[in-house]
Design a protein around this motif. Sequence first.
Motif, PDB file in Angstrom:
ATOM      1  N   LEU A 153       0.833  -1.207   0.000  1.00  0.00           N
ATOM      2  CA  LEU A 153       0.000   0.000   0.000  1.00  0.00           C
ATOM      3  C   LEU A 153       0.872   1.264   0.000  1.00  0.00           C
ATOM      4  N   ALA A 154       1.948   1.234   0.814  1.00  0.00           N
ATOM      5  CA  ALA A 154       2.848   2.394   0.890  1.00  0.00           C
ATOM      6  C   ALA A 154       3.551   2.630  -0.445  1.00  0.00           C
ATOM      7  N   GLY A 155       3.986   1.545  -1.098  1.00  0.00           N
ATOM      8  CA  GLY A 155       4.666   1.669  -2.383  1.00  0.00           C
ATOM      9  C   GLY A 155       3.745   2.201  -3.466  1.00  0.00           C
ATOM     10  N   ILE A 167      11.853   6.942  -5.502  1.00  0.00           N
ATOM     11  CA  ILE A 167      11.416   6.822  -4.112  1.00  0.00           C
ATOM     12  C   ILE A 167      12.380   5.888  -3.385  1.00  0.00           C
ATOM     13  N   GLY A 168      12.307   5.849  -2.053  1.00  0.00           N
ATOM     14  CA  GLY A 168      13.264   5.042  -1.307  1.00  0.00           C
ATOM     15  C   GLY A 168      12.669   4.320  -0.117  1.00  0.00           C
ATOM     16  N   PHE A 169      13.411   3.296   0.333  1.00  0.00           N
ATOM     17  CA  PHE A 169      13.041   2.531   1.532  1.00  0.00           C
ATOM     18  C   PHE A 169      14.267   2.404   2.421  1.00  0.00           C
ATOM     19  N   ILE A 170      14.103   2.703   3.722  1.00  0.00           N
ATOM     20  CA  ILE A 170      15.181   2.510   4.693  1.00  0.00           C
ATOM     21  C   ILE A 170      14.683   1.581   5.792  1.00  0.00           C
ATOM     22  N   VAL A 186       8.439  -2.200  -2.787  1.00  0.00           N
ATOM     23  CA  VAL A 186       8.922  -2.239  -4.172  1.00  0.00           C
ATOM     24  C   VAL A 186       7.825  -2.732  -5.112  1.00  0.00           C
ATOM     25  N   GLU A 187       7.169  -3.824  -4.730  1.00  0.00           N
ATOM     26  CA  GLU A 187       6.152  -4.400  -5.605  1.00  0.00           C
ATOM     27  C   GLU A 187       4.927  -3.491  -5.732  1.00  0.00           C
ATOM     28  N   GLY A 188       4.577  -2.793  -4.653  1.00  0.00           N
ATOM     29  CA  GLY A 188       3.459  -1.849  -4.711  1.00  0.00           C
ATOM     30  C   GLY A 188       3.747  -0.695  -5.654  1.00  0.00           C
ATOM     31  N   ALA A 189       4.992  -0.205  -5.603  1.00  0.00           N
ATOM     32  CA  ALA A 189       5.389   0.895  -6.493  1.00  0.00           C
ATOM     33  C   ALA A 189       5.377   0.436  -7.949  1.00  0.00           C
ATOM     34  N   LYS A 190       5.914  -0.762  -8.204  1.00  0.00           N
ATOM     35  CA  LYS A 190       5.959  -1.305  -9.566  1.00  0.00           C
ATOM     36  C   LYS A 190       4.556  -1.619 -10.095  1.00  0.00           C
ATOM     37  N   TYR A 191       3.641  -1.902  -9.180  1.00  0.00           N
ATOM     38  CA  TYR A 191       2.248  -2.179  -9.551  1.00  0.00           C
ATOM     39  C   TYR A 191       1.617  -0.948 -10.205  1.00  0.00           C
ATOM     40  N   ILE A 192       2.032   0.215  -9.726  1.00  0.00           N
ATOM     41  CA  ILE A 192       1.542   1.493 -10.277  1.00  0.00           C
ATOM     42  C   ILE A 192       2.377   1.943 -11.463  1.00  0.00           C
TER      43      ILE A 192
END
Length: 350
Positions: A153-155, A167-170, A186-192
Motif C-alpha cells: 500500500l505504501a509503495g 522513491i526510497g526505503f530505509i 517495491v512491488e506496490g510501487a511497480k504495480y503502479i
Amino acid sequence: MLRLNKNSRKNGNIILVIVIAIILIIIFTFAYRAYLGLAGNAYSKCAVFLARGGGGDKGFNDLIASGLYKTEKDMKVELNVNSYQGDDKNIQDASFFLKQKYDLLIGVGFEYEELFSKLSKQFKKTHFIIIDSSVSGKNVASLIFREHEGGFLAGAFAALVAKGKPIGFIGGMMIPPVERFGDGFVEGAKYINPKIKVEIRYVGKDPAAFANKEEAKKLAMQLYKSGVLIIFHAAGAAGLGVIDAAVASKKYVIGVDSDQSHLAPKNVITSVEKRLDVVIYEFLTKAIKDGFKGGKHNFGVKERAIRLSNLDYSKFKFITPEVEGRLDKIQKEIIEEKIGVLKSIKNLYD
C-alpha cells in the motif's frame, strides 16, 4: 468411647468456619470472574522484553504499552508489567525469572526468539507471546504480521504521488518483518509504475541498528540529495532520524507502526500502521476470557492490523480523491487475495 472436651470442639468449629470461608471465597472469585466473562487465564505478573530503542520510540514499544494499559483498564486486571531490554544481562539467567514468578512474558521482536525458545521449555506453566517471530510450544503464541501488505500500500501510494520521481526505503536491518515491508514497498510501487526507481538501504546489521538515529538520518539525507522524493522507513526508533532528514530536506516520508504525522506534520504524508496495540489487546482479552491459545497467529489488512493512516487532502494538495480511490481498490484486492505477488512474498518468508 473417645470424648472431646469443650476446647477441642471449639477449635474444631473455628477450623470448620475457616475452611468454609476459604471455600466461599474461591466460589465467589470464580463466580465473579464468570460474571465478568473471565473464564480463561488470570495474569498477575507480566514481563515485557522491548525492541531496541526502548519506551518512547513513538512506534513499536509504545504501541505494546498502550495495548497492555487498555487490557488492564477494560478487563479490570493488574498485569504488574516490568520491562527489559535485549542487552539486559538478567534476561539470560533462567533463575532470575524463576525468582520473579512471572505468569506472562511478551517478547517484542525477533531477537527474543532464542531466549523464549529456551525459557518456554523450562517454564511450561508460564505463557509466552512473541511478536514478529515464531517459537514452537503449546505455551507460546507467535504473533506474525503480513507487513508486505502494508508495504505494498505504501509503495503504491508513493508511486502515485511521486509521478515518476525516484522513491526510497530505509529498513533497520535485514530480518523477515523488515524485508517484507521492503519487498511489499517495491512491488506496490511497480504495480503502479513498472519503470519507477526504488532505492533500498539498511541502517545496520545487528539489532542496535533500530536505535541508530544518526546513521538513519545520514542515509536518508543521501537519498534525498540524490533526487528521491519520498522515503518509507521501517527502522524502529532509528526511523526518527529519517523523519528529521525529511524535515531538513523539505521532502516527504512515510512513517511506520503508528501514525507519525504529528512528528513532522508537513513531511509525514502517511504511515503504515502496524496495530500492535490492537493485536496484543485482542489476543490478551481472548486469553483472559477463553483461555490461552499457542501457535502461530497471522494478522494483516483483512484483520485491520495493517493499514495506511488517514490521508490529509487539505495539507497535501497532491493527495487527491483519485489517489485515495485507487488505494481503496488496491486494499480491497489485498483482502480478496487477488494480488499474486503478495502470495509469493508470503511464501518466501514462511
